[in-house]
Design a protein around this motif. Structure first.
Motif: not given
Length: 187
Positions: A44-50, A89-93, A124-125
Motif C-alpha cells: 500500500a505504501v509503495v502504491r501510494f508513493l507511485g 513502474a512503482l505502482y505496477s510493482f 500473475l499466474t
C-alpha cells in the motif's frame, strides 16, 4: 478424512502462515493474509508513493518558468515523462501481488503458481506441466525468523521458482502433502 476438530486437511492444528484446501479441482495452498500483513502494508505504501510521483509529474507544471534552466517547456516535459515512468513502474510493482498461491490440477497434470494481491485476487499466474518440473524442495532459511521457501526446480536452464514462504515446519508439511497428492494423481 480427518476426524479431529480444529485441524486442516493435513491434520496440523494451529496453521499460521498457509491455508490448504483439497477439492475436486485439485489441491490449493495459499499464504494467509494475516501473517503477511507487513507485505500488504508495504504494498500500500509503495502504491501510494507511485501515485504521488505520478501526480508530482504534472504538478511541476505549476512552478514558474524562471526556476528551470534552458528551455522551460522542454525541461518540464522531460521531467513529466521521467516522473510518470518512475511512478508507473512503482505502482505496477506494488499491484502485482506479493503473496503466493500454488494449485495442483490432477486433470491437467500441472501446477499453477500465482501471485495474490491484497484482496486475494490473482495477479500473475504461471502454469507448469509436471513433465517440466525436475523437483520440488524446501529451501530452509539460514537465519532464524526468515521464512523458508518451497521451491520448484525446472528442467533445462529455466530459473527456479519460489512457490510459498513460511516457517520451515509448515512448508515441510505442505511439501509432503503436495508430493503425496501428486504421486496419487500420477498412479
Amino acid at each position: 478424512m480427518n476426524a479431529q476438530v480444529g485441524t486442516n486437511i493435513m491434520g496440523v492444528a494451529g496453521y499460521q502462515t498457509l491455508s490448504a484446501t483439497q477439492g475436486k479441482a485439485g489441491f490449493t495452498v495459499r499464504e494467509v493474509n494475516g501473517h503477511f500483513r507487513h507485505t500488504s502494508r508495504n504494498e500500500a505504501v509503495v502504491r501510494f508513493l507511485g501515485i504521488v510521483i505520478i501526480l508530482g509529474a504534472f504538478i511541476q507544471h505549476l512552478v514558474p518558468d524562471t526556476v528551470f534552466g534552458g528551455n522551460p517547456a522542454v525541461t518540464k516535459v522531460l521531467l513529466s515523462v521521467a516522473f510518470s515512468c518512475v511512478g508507473i513502474a512503482l505502482y505496477s510493482f506494488a499491484v502485482r501481488g506479493h503473496r503466493s498461491e500454488i494449485v495442483f490440477d490432477p486433470l491437467r497434470q500441472d501446477i499453477c503458481i500465482s501471485k495474490l494481491d491484497r484482496r486475494g485476487n490473482l495477479r500473475l499466474t504461471k502454469h507448469i506441466p509436471l513433465s517440466q518440473i525436475k523437483s520440488i524442495y524446501v529451501l530452509k532459511a539460514e537465519t532464524p525468523g526468515v521464512p523458508s521457501k518451497l521451491r520448484v526446480k525446472m528442467m533445462g536452464d529455466q530459473p527456479e521458482i519460489s512457490a510459498l514462504r513460511g516457517p520451515y515446519e509448515e512448508i515441510e508439511l505442505m511439501h509432503r502433502q503436495l508430493c503425496r497428492v501428486i504421486r496419487i494423481a500420477q498412479s
